[in-house]
Enzyme design. Sequence first.
Site, mmCIF file in Angstrom:
data_model
loop_
_atom_site.group_PDB
_atom_site.id
_atom_site.type_symbol
_atom_site.label_atom_id
_atom_site.label_comp_id
_atom_site.label_asym_id
_atom_site.label_seq_id
_atom_site.Cartn_x
_atom_site.Cartn_y
_atom_site.Cartn_z
ATOM 1 N N HIS A 119 0.878 -1.167 0.000
ATOM 2 C CA HIS A 119 0.000 0.000 0.000
ATOM 3 C C HIS A 119 0.926 1.230 0.000
ATOM 4 O O HIS A 119 1.826 1.324 0.843
ATOM 5 C CB HIS A 119 -0.852 0.038 1.264
ATOM 6 N N GLU B 202 -1.831 6.056 -0.487
ATOM 7 C CA GLU B 202 -3.251 6.112 -0.101
ATOM 8 C C GLU B 202 -3.419 7.404 0.717
ATOM 9 O O GLU B 202 -4.113 8.318 0.295
ATOM 10 C CB GLU B 202 -3.618 4.872 0.718
ATOM 11 N N ASP C 164 -11.211 -3.491 -1.533
ATOM 12 C CA ASP C 164 -10.421 -3.234 -0.322
ATOM 13 C C ASP C 164 -11.036 -3.931 0.912
ATOM 14 O O ASP C 164 -10.576 -5.013 1.275
ATOM 15 C CB ASP C 164 -10.278 -1.719 -0.099
HETATM 16 N N1 ADE Z 1 -5.877 -2.719 6.013
HETATM 17 C C1 ADE Z 1 -7.093 -3.029 5.558
HETATM 18 N N2 ADE Z 1 -7.499 -2.106 4.670
HETATM 19 C C2 ADE Z 1 -6.504 -1.200 4.548
HETATM 20 C C3 ADE Z 1 -6.307 -0.023 3.783
HETATM 21 N N3 ADE Z 1 -7.222 0.456 2.938
HETATM 22 N N4 ADE Z 1 -5.149 0.666 3.937
HETATM 23 C C4 ADE Z 1 -4.222 0.216 4.789
HETATM 24 N N5 ADE Z 1 -4.354 -0.867 5.519
HETATM 25 C C5 ADE Z 1 -5.480 -1.584 5.410
HETATM 26 ZN ZN ZN Z 2 -6.050 -2.182 1.290
#
Ligand code: ADE
Ligand code: ZN
Length: 340
Positions: free
Chosen positions: A197, A200, A278
Site C-alpha cells: 500500500h 493512499e 479493499d
Molecule cells: N488494512 C485493511 N485495509 C486497509 C487499507 N485500505 N489501507 C491500509 N491498511 C489496510
Molecule cells: Zn487495502
Amino acid sequence: MTDLHRFIKALPKAELHLHIEGSLEPEQMFELAQRNNVTLPYGSVEDIRKAYDFNNLQEFLDLYYAGMSVLQTQQDFYDLTYAYLKRVHADNCRHVEIFFDPQGHTDRGIAFSDVIEGILDALAQGQTDFGISSHLILSFLRHLSEEAAFETLAQAEPYLDRIMGVGLDSSELGHPPSKFERVFAKAREMGLKLFAHAGEEGPPEYVYEALDLLKVDRIDHGNRSLEDDDLVKRLVDEQMVLTVCPLSNLKLCVVDDLTDHPLKTMLAMGLKATVNSDDPSYFGGYLNDNYIQTADALNLTQEEIVQLVKNGFEGAYLSPDRATELMFELATAVSAFRAQ
Ligand code: ADE
Ligand code: ZN
C-alpha cells in the site's frame, strides 16, 4: 438498472486488492461473537453499521482490528473466506488475489496455522464450487516492527507453495516502505511477489520507496502519485499496476466525493489502474458496487470499463492457460452484450 450497470454485471472480472478480514459483515461478526463467546461493544447489526463513519484510515483501522476479535478458529477463517467468495461469485468475479493480516490474529494468540489453513481450504472450495481461481498474499502490518514482520515470514515457510506474495498495509503515515526494505529483500529471495500500500494517505515519496527500495510488483492504491508528474510518467512507462479502491477512497476521505475520484484521469494518463473493493463490508460495496458507482460518478464508457477489467486480468498472476481463458470469457461477454 442502466445499460452500463448490466454491462458491468455481465463481464467476468478479477479482484486484486481485498483484505479478507475486511469482508467480515456485521451479521457474521455477531454470529461468530456468539459462537466464540466474545462480547462486542455493539447492541445490534445496525449499531455496527452506524459506527462505520470514518474521517481517515486510522479511524477505520481501529474498528477493523477490533472486529477481528471474533475470528478465533480455523472454521471461522474458512467461513469468512467462503462467504466472501460466494458473494463475489454473484458479481461474476472469476479470479481473486486476497490479502490476509496474520499479525492481527497471532498477536491475539491465534495459531498462524489455523488462520492460513482456514483461508486456504475455503479458497480451494471456492475453486470447486464457483470456479474462482485465487492467490493468497501475506500482508505485514506496517505499524509493527520489521523484526515482527521477519517472524511472521518465518511462520509462513511451511506454506510457501500456497502463498503468492507479501504485502504491506495498516497505518501508512509515519511508516514508510523504507522501514521494511530488508524483509522485502528476504521475501524476494524466497521467490515471493511483492506488493505494498503506498500513496493512499502517504506522499508520492512513499510510492518511490515502494518501487525503488521494496521493488514491488504492484502498488496498492497509489492515488497520491498523481501529485508528481515524473512519478506518473514512470508508472506509465513501467506499466505498473495500481490496485485502486474507489469506495474505500470515499469512505476514508481520500476523495471528498466519487465525482472527484481520479480513476478516469488515471486511465486517460495511461496508468494501469484496476478496480477493487479493499474492505467491502466496511466501505459499503463489493466489486460490482465499486465499478457501478464509479462508472456513474465519472461517466465511464463501456471502453473504459473493459480497459479496467483487462487491466485486472493483466495485473493478476494468472497461469497462461487461465489468462487465455479469462480474456476469451471477457471478449465473449462483450460481444454477447453488444449483440443484444
Ligand atoms: N488494512 C485493511 N485495509 C486497509 C487499507 N485500505 N489501507 C491500509 N491498511 C489496510
Ligand atoms: Zn487495502
